[in-house]
Scaffold this motif. Structure first.
Motif, short mmCIF file in Angstrom:
data_model
loop_
_atom_site.label_atom_id
_atom_site.label_comp_id
_atom_site.label_asym_id
_atom_site.label_seq_id
_atom_site.Cartn_x
_atom_site.Cartn_y
_atom_site.Cartn_z
N LEU A 93 0.83 -1.21 0.00
CA LEU A 93 0.00 0.00 0.00
C LEU A 93 0.87 1.26 0.00
O LEU A 93 0.55 2.24 -0.69
CB LEU A 93 -0.92 0.00 1.22
N GLY A 94 1.96 1.23 0.76
CA GLY A 94 2.84 2.39 0.82
C GLY A 94 3.44 2.73 -0.53
O GLY A 94 3.51 3.90 -0.93
N LEU A 95 3.86 1.71 -1.26
CA LEU A 95 4.45 1.92 -2.58
C LEU A 95 3.39 2.37 -3.58
O LEU A 95 3.62 3.31 -4.36
CB LEU A 95 5.11 0.63 -3.08
N ASN A 130 4.56 7.25 5.86
CA ASN A 130 3.95 7.62 7.14
C ASN A 130 2.55 8.19 6.92
O ASN A 130 1.62 7.91 7.69
CB ASN A 130 4.84 8.66 7.84
N LEU A 131 2.38 8.96 5.86
CA LEU A 131 1.06 9.52 5.55
C LEU A 131 0.10 8.46 5.02
O LEU A 131 -1.11 8.60 5.15
CB LEU A 131 1.21 10.68 4.55
N THR A 132 0.65 7.41 4.44
CA THR A 132 -0.19 6.27 4.07
C THR A 132 -0.80 5.66 5.33
O THR A 132 -1.98 5.32 5.37
CB THR A 132 0.63 5.19 3.32
N CYS A 192 -3.20 11.69 -1.66
CA CYS A 192 -2.55 12.78 -2.40
C CYS A 192 -2.81 14.12 -1.70
O CYS A 192 -1.92 14.97 -1.61
CB CYS A 192 -3.06 12.84 -3.84
N TYR A 193 -4.03 14.28 -1.23
CA TYR A 193 -4.37 15.50 -0.48
C TYR A 193 -3.48 15.64 0.75
O TYR A 193 -2.95 16.72 1.04
CB TYR A 193 -5.85 15.46 -0.08
#
Length: 219
Positions: free
Chosen positions: A94-96, A132-134, A168-169
């Motif tokens: 998911l992070g990638l 980290n934001l993921t 993305c936001y």
């Protein structure tokens, strides 16, 4: 006449109920899809995983060739060491996928933010912060905080695309937030990350909330 009005109200009620049930079901399904992707570990033996990783490099560093798959060059886009696979442990594939999605759909913004992340005083590790934001986006989805946003954004079934858009936001807004706050050093990252997290949670309390990068970029 009264019967007609009652029928119209009844029809609207049924339609709204169907939409609500669809959204609730869709939210649960979206969470399961996101969770399944998170549980897939990055596998350097998997050709598709490797292709996505190389695509990330090419999108962010179009004028610099990657000299080797295992290389210190990965640090140039914010990974911790010479092999990014170790940085995906927490969020899995998911992070990638999120990093690639942002770089693919908002290439100019991604390159600008990467450039800003190399600031001599306010710099941060672009890829690590992205992962980290993921985790932040994932946790907000998991605990239900994203419901109002997704229900307002999509009248039917929310898709993985909508989760990526929210990510993305977060990336775009976090970069702005970081430079506005001007932390003394990257050592204070967790403190400012939590402050940003609280800000986003506050925005998501609005019943009419819709957080999209398109709206953010409007003049």
């Amino acid at each position: 006449m009264k019967e007609k009005k009652i029928e119209q109200k009844d029809t609207r009620f049924k339609t709204n109920l169907q939409i609500s049930l669809l959204q609730i079901t869709g939210y649960k399904k979206l969470y399961l899809n996101v969770e399944n992707l998170r549980r897939i570990p990055y596998d350097s033996e998997n050709e598709e995983h490797e292709e996505q990783l190389i695509e990330l490099w090419n999108l962010l560093m179009p004028h610099e060739n990657l000299k080797a798959r295992v290389s210190k060059q990965w640090c140039d886009i914010g990974f911790q060491g010479d092999d990014p696979k170790t940085d995906f442990r927490g969020m899995g594939l998911l992070g990638l996928v999120n990093l690639v999605y942002f770089s693919r759909h908002y290439t100019n913004e991604a390159r600008q933010i990467l450039s800003r992340s190399n600031h001599p005083k306010l710099g941060y590790s672009y890829a690590i912060v992205g992962i980290n934001l993921t985790e932040m986006a994932y946790s907000l989805l998991k605990n239900g905080t994203l419901k109002a946003h997704l229900y307002n954004l999509v009248s039917g079934l929310p898709q993985m695309e909508h989760f990526h858009q929210f990510y993305c936001y977060l990336v775009y807004e976090f970069d702005k937030f970081w430079f506005e706050e001007e932390p003394e050093s990257i050592m204070h990252f967790n403190q400012y990350r939590e402050k940003f997290h609280e800000k986003i949670k506050g925005l998501l309390l609005d019943y009419n909330v819709v957080l999209t990068l398109q709206d953010t970029k409007k003049p």
